[in-house]
Structure formats: C-alpha cells, structure tokens
Design a protein around this motif. Structure first.
Motif, PDB file in Angstrom:
ATOM      1  N   SER A 230       3.550  -7.825  -7.292  1.00 10.68           N
ATOM      2  CA  SER A 230       3.133  -8.569  -6.103  1.00 10.68           C
ATOM      3  C   SER A 230       3.658  -7.899  -4.832  1.00 10.68           C
ATOM      4  N   ILE A 231       4.914  -7.441  -4.856  1.00 14.12           N
ATOM      5  CA  ILE A 231       5.491  -6.746  -3.703  1.00 14.12           C
ATOM      6  C   ILE A 231       4.683  -5.496  -3.388  1.00 14.12           C
ATOM      7  N   TYR A 232       4.358  -4.731  -4.449  1.00 14.50           N
ATOM      8  CA  TYR A 232       3.672  -3.465  -4.222  1.00 14.50           C
ATOM      9  C   TYR A 232       2.223  -3.677  -3.799  1.00 14.50           C
ATOM     10  N   GLN A 233       1.603  -4.736  -4.300  1.00 15.54           N
ATOM     11  CA  GLN A 233       0.250  -5.065  -3.849  1.00 15.54           C
ATOM     12  C   GLN A 233       0.234  -5.326  -2.353  1.00 15.54           C
ATOM     13  N   SER A 234       1.273  -5.979  -1.850  1.00  7.87           N
ATOM     14  CA  SER A 234       1.362  -6.252  -0.415  1.00  7.87           C
ATOM     15  C   SER A 234       1.513  -4.961   0.382  1.00  7.87           C
ATOM     16  N   LYS A 235       2.324  -4.039  -0.131  1.00 11.81           N
ATOM     17  CA  LYS A 235       2.504  -2.752   0.540  1.00 11.81           C
ATOM     18  C   LYS A 235       1.208  -1.935   0.506  1.00 11.81           C
ATOM     19  N   PHE A 236       0.501  -2.008  -0.621  1.00 13.10           N
ATOM     20  CA  PHE A 236      -0.778  -1.308  -0.709  1.00 13.10           C
ATOM     21  C   PHE A 236      -1.783  -1.905   0.282  1.00 13.10           C
ATOM     22  N   ALA A 237      -1.798  -3.227   0.396  1.00 12.60           N
ATOM     23  CA  ALA A 237      -2.712  -3.895   1.334  1.00 12.60           C
ATOM     24  C   ALA A 237      -2.445  -3.449   2.772  1.00 12.60           C
ATOM     25  N   LYS A 238      -1.191  -3.160   3.081  1.00 10.51           N
ATOM     26  CA  LYS A 238      -0.845  -2.665   4.415  1.00 10.51           C
ATOM     27  C   LYS A 238      -1.514  -1.317   4.669  1.00 10.51           C
ATOM     28  N   GLY A 239      -1.546  -0.467   3.635  1.00 14.98           N
ATOM     29  CA  GLY A 239      -2.219   0.821   3.759  1.00 14.98           C
ATOM     30  C   GLY A 239      -3.713   0.670   3.944  1.00 14.98           C
TER      31      GLY A 239
END
Length: 375
Positions: free
Chosen positions: A354-363
C-alpha cells in the motif's frame, strides 16, 4: 504528441525491461493517443506493445568500434529535436561505474528533445558517482530537466549535491509497479521460495574482481539454500532476472545444492513472464532489486540482500527494515529465522504494498502533469 523513453533496456535484464513495460503501460493509460519511441540497446530483445517505435541507443552492425560510434551519432542526429517529451528513466542509470553509458544517455536526450520540449528524469537510481566527468554530465542532465524523481532517499541525496538552485527532487515508486498483474490465491501447505543472485565482484561481471567477496557471497547463498531445503514443505526456485550473467552463477550454486526440493529455472524471463513466475511464489529472497519489486507487486513476502544502496533504500521506503540484510554482513541463520516467520509478518507486506502504491501514484501524477502541460 511525440514522446521518447531512454534507458538501459534490451540487455536481457528483466528488471530494467519491467521498468520500460510499466512506464509504457502507464503512459498509454494517461493518454492513449501519444506516440512513443523507445531507445534501447537491443531492439530484438525489447518487448513493447503495438505502435511503439524502437530505436537503437548505439549501433553495433559495423566492424570497427569507432565506425559504430560515428554511425550511431549520425543516426541519432537524424532524430534531432523530434520529441515533445523525453523521459530518462530505467534503473540506476545516473552512475559512472560503466564509463560509456552516461555520455551516451546525455548525448541522446539533449539532441532529440525539441527546443521547446521537456526533458524529465523519472524514477531513476543514482550513484555511485566517483569521477568529475560523471558528476558534470549528471549535473547537466539535472539542470536541463523540468522534473526530477528518484526511487530512494540516498539517490535524492546524491543528486541534491549536484543540482543548481532551489529545485525539488521527488521520491516515487519504481515505474515497474505500473505493470499489469493478476491477483491469485497461493497454495496452502507448500511454501514456494524464489531466490535471485547476482555475480557480486565476479571476474566475469563486476568492474573489479574480488575473489574473497565473491566466494563469501556465493557460499552464503549455498548455506541459505541448504538451510531452507531441510524443510521438505519448502520448494526452492533459483531464477535469474539478468541473463546470462546471473544464470551462470545460479547454475553454479544449483550444482552444489542439488536436492529434490531445489529447482533451477532455465528460462530467459521477459517482464511478463517474470511477473507470471513470481505470482506463483510465496516468498522472494532477492539480490536483484526488481525481483523484489515484482515480488511486492504480487504481494509475495520479500527479503533483500543488499549489494547497493538502492536495495536498502527500497526496504526503508516501505518500512521493512527487518527484511533487509547487507550483503557483506549477511547472517544466514538470522535470514532463515525471518523466512520461517514470514506468515506472521504477512500484514507488513500488505502494508508495504500500500505504501509503495502511493509512491507509484505520485510518479503517475508527475507524468500526467507533464503530458497535460504539453497538450
């Protein structure tokens, strides 16, 4: 709108190519009408989707290295100022460990972007940067870029020391997280464990050979496999994301660990087949970063053996520090203990995803903004 993607693709490295496939999928999700051209080391080894044009980073058809370079320059200059957006993205490319790569990337991106076009550095890793020339080239790239994003805090720190003015560098999730995958239920009872290796300081791969470090790493992996194979409910798969170098070492290790529940995967994996293979695993012990990223993508438990700060940074970004082990300080018994407790730590993996999905969404949001501005 014409968009070029430049990176370390086509070298039979399923991780770097997974970055490309994830980036292409993301770009077409944002705008299906864009025209994408990919610059790659080998067009035949680069899987793309219909409509994507492939160009060579450097041409190797000629007999002489000098002739190849001259011919490559002429071919790149034919595309001079052709692209509205140029994306420099694809693995840990802002480094000078391999002296050819940085000048090549800089020559391409500065020539193919239009005068009013946009260059962005997207989701890359940085370092090591040890030479004055390498630092100068990276500084030029950064100063010419509209947006800069990296995958980890250490890369951000390295680039912050070079960047001019009060500019921000964003930390985003690796573009490989943009690949499509299926949600599957895993088989109960048997624990399928995937292990990836890397020829750490090997004479046939590393820029400098260190026999002691290479042998120590290799013997630790052998010890790990022996320890895990004692549990007959564990099915252990040695697989490679970089061919043929990783596969050579994996095969050497396999020959010393042959047991009924240890399997060597011989397949040259593409991004798609890497994802399909990993979906069937319960757990990944990875030295290669993208075996871990794809493991997280499909919600497998992951344990990293860090040969580079990018691996440690990846686990730090996801608050999974207990799942990370430094390669030169590897405590195999402790790693086996952590693996045996992986079921009780499953919620940590779900949280990390979930944390990494949020970081990917930022990209993705960054890419959306750049494309929208160029319309």
């Amino acid at each position: 709108m014409k968009i070029a993607i430049v990176g370390n693709y086509g070298n039979r490295n399923a991780g770097d190519d997974a970055i490309l496939s994830g980036l292409i999928h993301t770009m077409f999700t944002i705008n299906k009408d864009i025209e994408i051209t990919v610059f790659t080391n080998n067009k035949d080894n680069t899987d793309t989707v219909e409509g994507v044009v492939k160009e060579s980073l450097i041409y190797k058809e000629k007999k002489s290295k000098l002739v190849n370079i001259i011919f490559s320059i002429k071919e790149i200059l034919k595309l001079k100022q052709k692209f509205d957006i140029v994306i420099l993205g694809g693995g840990g490319i802002l480094m000078d460990m391999y002296p050819r790569d940085l000048p090549l990337y800089w020559f391409i991106v500065k020539n193919i972007v239009k005068r009013d076009g946009t260059l962005i550095v997207h989701g890359v890793g940085a370092g090591p940067l040890k030479t004055s020339l390498g630092k100068k080239i990276v500084k030029n790239i950064l100063n010419s870029s509209k947006v800069i994003s990296v995958r980890d805090e250490k890369s951000k720190k390295i680039l912050n020391e070079l960047i001019s003015g009060n500019r921000s560098i964003e930390i985003i999730g690796d573009p490989a997280f943009g690949n499509e995958h299926l949600a599957i239920s895993r088989e109960a009872g048997v624990k399928k464990i995937g292990i990836t290796v890397l020829p750490y300081f090997a004479d046939y791969y590393w820029p400098e050979y260190d026999k002691e470090k290479f042998e120590q790493y290799k013997n630790n992996i052998i010890k790990l496999i022996h320890g895990l194979s004692e549990n007959k409910n564990n099915q252990i798969y040695l697989y490679s994301t970089k061919y043929p170098d990783d596969h050579r070492l994996a095969n050497e290790i396999y020959q010393e660990t042959k047991k009924q529940n240890v399997i060597l995967n011989e397949e040259i994996l593409s991004p798609k087949s890497l994802i399909e293979f990993t979906q069937d695993l319960d757990l990944v012990v990875g030295t290669r970063l993208h075996s871990l990223i794809i493991g997280l993508l499909v919600n497998a438990s992951i344990y990293g053996i860090g040969y580079h700060h990018k691996v440690e940074g990846f686990f730090g970004e996801m608050e999974l520090e207990n799942n990370f082990f430094k390669i030169d300080e590897l405590n195999v018994d402790k790693l086996i203990e952590e693996i045996n407790q992986s079921e009780s730590n499953k919620n940590n993996i779900i949280k990390a995803n979930s944390i990494y999905q949020s970081k990917f969404a930022k990209g993705v949001s960054i890419l959306e903004s750049v494309i929208e501005e160029k319309k």
